[in-house]
Design a protein around this motif. Structure first.
Motif, PDB file in Angstrom:
ATOM      1  N   GLU A   1     -18.845  55.683  41.848  1.00  0.00           N
ATOM      2  CA  GLU A   1     -19.545  55.118  40.698  1.00  0.00           C
ATOM      3  C   GLU A   1     -18.975  53.762  40.306  1.00  0.00           C
ATOM      4  O   GLU A   1     -19.463  53.114  39.387  1.00  0.00           O
ATOM      5  CB  GLU A   1     -19.467  56.077  39.502  1.00  0.00           C
TER       6      GLU A   1
ATOM      7  N   VAL B   1     -27.405  47.098  29.720  1.00  0.00           N
ATOM      8  CA  VAL B   1     -27.208  46.528  31.050  1.00  0.00           C
ATOM      9  C   VAL B   1     -28.321  45.526  31.338  1.00  0.00           C
ATOM     10  O   VAL B   1     -29.501  45.827  31.128  1.00  0.00           O
ATOM     11  CB  VAL B   1     -27.204  47.645  32.116  1.00  0.00           C
TER      12      VAL B   1
ATOM     13  N   TYR C   1     -33.812  44.097  42.361  1.00  0.00           N
ATOM     14  CA  TYR C   1     -33.151  44.710  43.512  1.00  0.00           C
ATOM     15  C   TYR C   1     -34.110  44.823  44.693  1.00  0.00           C
ATOM     16  O   TYR C   1     -35.279  45.173  44.535  1.00  0.00           O
ATOM     17  CB  TYR C   1     -32.629  46.104  43.149  1.00  0.00           C
TER      18      TYR C   1
ATOM     19  N   ASN D   1     -23.868  52.143  45.457  1.00  0.00           N
ATOM     20  CA  ASN D   1     -23.547  52.314  44.038  1.00  0.00           C
ATOM     21  C   ASN D   1     -23.020  51.042  43.396  1.00  0.00           C
ATOM     22  O   ASN D   1     -23.409  50.683  42.282  1.00  0.00           O
ATOM     23  CB  ASN D   1     -22.522  53.440  43.855  1.00  0.00           C
ATOM     24  N   ARG D   2     -22.110  50.367  44.082  1.00  0.00           N
ATOM     25  CA  ARG D   2     -21.513  49.182  43.468  1.00  0.00           C
ATOM     26  C   ARG D   2     -22.528  48.057  43.280  1.00  0.00           C
ATOM     27  O   ARG D   2     -22.688  47.548  42.172  1.00  0.00           O
ATOM     28  CB  ARG D   2     -20.308  48.706  44.286  1.00  0.00           C
TER      29      ARG D   2
ATOM     30  N   GLN E   1     -25.370  49.257  40.751  1.00  0.00           N
ATOM     31  CA  GLN E   1     -25.011  49.757  39.426  1.00  0.00           C
ATOM     32  C   GLN E   1     -23.831  49.003  38.802  1.00  0.00           C
ATOM     33  O   GLN E   1     -23.906  48.548  37.661  1.00  0.00           O
ATOM     34  CB  GLN E   1     -24.663  51.252  39.504  1.00  0.00           C
ATOM     35  N   HIS E   2     -22.752  48.882  39.561  1.00  0.00           N
ATOM     36  CA  HIS E   2     -21.503  48.397  38.976  1.00  0.00           C
ATOM     37  C   HIS E   2     -21.588  46.944  38.516  1.00  0.00           C
ATOM     38  O   HIS E   2     -21.082  46.592  37.447  1.00  0.00           O
ATOM     39  CB  HIS E   2     -20.378  48.566  39.991  1.00  0.00           C
TER      40      HIS E   2
ATOM     41  N   LYS F   1     -23.212  46.541  35.163  1.00  0.00           N
ATOM     42  CA  LYS F   1     -22.333  47.015  34.088  1.00  0.00           C
ATOM     43  C   LYS F   1     -21.251  45.987  33.780  1.00  0.00           C
ATOM     44  O   LYS F   1     -20.936  45.718  32.619  1.00  0.00           O
ATOM     45  CB  LYS F   1     -21.691  48.348  34.487  1.00  0.00           C
TER      46      LYS F   1
END
Length: 278
Positions: free
Chosen positions: A95, A134, A139, A175-176, A179-180, A183
């Motif tokens: 995550e 966020v 994407y 994930n990175r 999502q990351h 964030k």
């Protein structure tokens, strides 16, 4: 944390329940890495097991929780609890907490120490950061397998669609990039200092620009460094220019032509980029 299991018993447990973890051992410890062994700022280490003076007792160090300033309540008492703890470490790693590209832990720029992280104020700060809105990135995943190692590409575009800057990176899965980064950009917008790429993403959002994240291609563990390095070069992401957000030319060999075996991968990525740009 100590556990009443021998070193060999822990090896057997991890081999049975977590086949993705790769063991790297010496006389002093066993270290377990996710999917492949990598140390340093891009470390994939999940857990370490250290023998004690008692052959039936080991010390367990949870690498991801330690970096994130997470304090687990209580002790690991048995094999079942150890399996649960390792599963949580893998989830936390994937995550992006902490960032597996050398990023600060989510919120760590605000909370300076583990002691602060345990305090009520530190907990409140983490909760506040986790609730930040966020930013909306665009994407493109194309035909890339999101569960495998991959190369991703961030483009910062002006309001009229002109590319301002770009960045290439690698990740164990999607994930990175998916999502990351958003964030971390939310944190930057809230006043938390980030790496240059995060600061650039935050500046773009403030200026009303667009951020597009594209998953470029998959790459096997033994070649992902070389693929990343080649694409940093081909996509002009490293250098002295303001548009070049990669601080390093990449983790692979520098100053040498791309290995012939990787040329088809690079060619497919560049052709897709040409089609996307019209």
């Amino acid at each position: 944390m100590k556990i009443d299991l021998s070193r060999q018993a822990i090896r057997n447990l991890i081999a049975q329940k977590f086949p993705r973890l790769k063991r790297d051992s010496n006389d002093l410890r066993d270290a377990y890495f996710l999917d492949f062994v990598r140390r340093g700022k891009n470390s994939t280490r999940i857990v370490r097991v250290l023998p004690t003076g008692n052959a039936d007792v080991c010390q367990v160090k949870l690498s991801v929780s330690s970096l994130a300033g997470v304090v687990r309540p209580g002790e690991i008492l048995d094999a079942e609890q150890l399996a649960e703890a390792v599963a949580e470490e893998i989830l936390r790693f994937e995550e992006g907490v902490p960032g597996d590209d050398g990023d600060e832990v989510f919120g760590s720029s605000v909370i300076e120490s583990t002691k602060d992280a345990k305090s009520p104020a530190g907990t409140a700060q983490r909760r506040a950061l986790s609730k930040l809105q966020v930013p909306a990135f665009e994407y493109r995943t194309d035909d890339v397998d999101c569960l495998r190692g991959l190369i991703y590409f961030f483009e910062i575009l002006s309001a009229d669609g002109v590319q301002v800057s770009s960045y290439v990176g690698q990740s164990l899965n999607s994930n990175r990039p998916l999502q990351h980064y958003a964030k971390r950009t939310a944190q930057v917008l809230a006043g938390v200092k980030g790496r240059p790429v995060h600061e650039a993403l935050g500046d773009a959002i403030r200026a009303g620009g667009r951020v597009v994240c594209t998953l470029l291609c998959n790459a096997a563990p033994h070649e992902i460094d070389e693929v990343e390095t080649a694409l940093i070069r081909e996509l002009d992401c490293h250098g002295p220019g303001m548009h070049q957000l990669n601080r390093q030319p990449g983790p692979g060999p520098h100053g040498r032509p791309t290995p012939e075996r990787l040329l088809p991968i690079i060619a497919r990525v560049l052709e897709r980029r040409r089609c996307q740009k019209g």
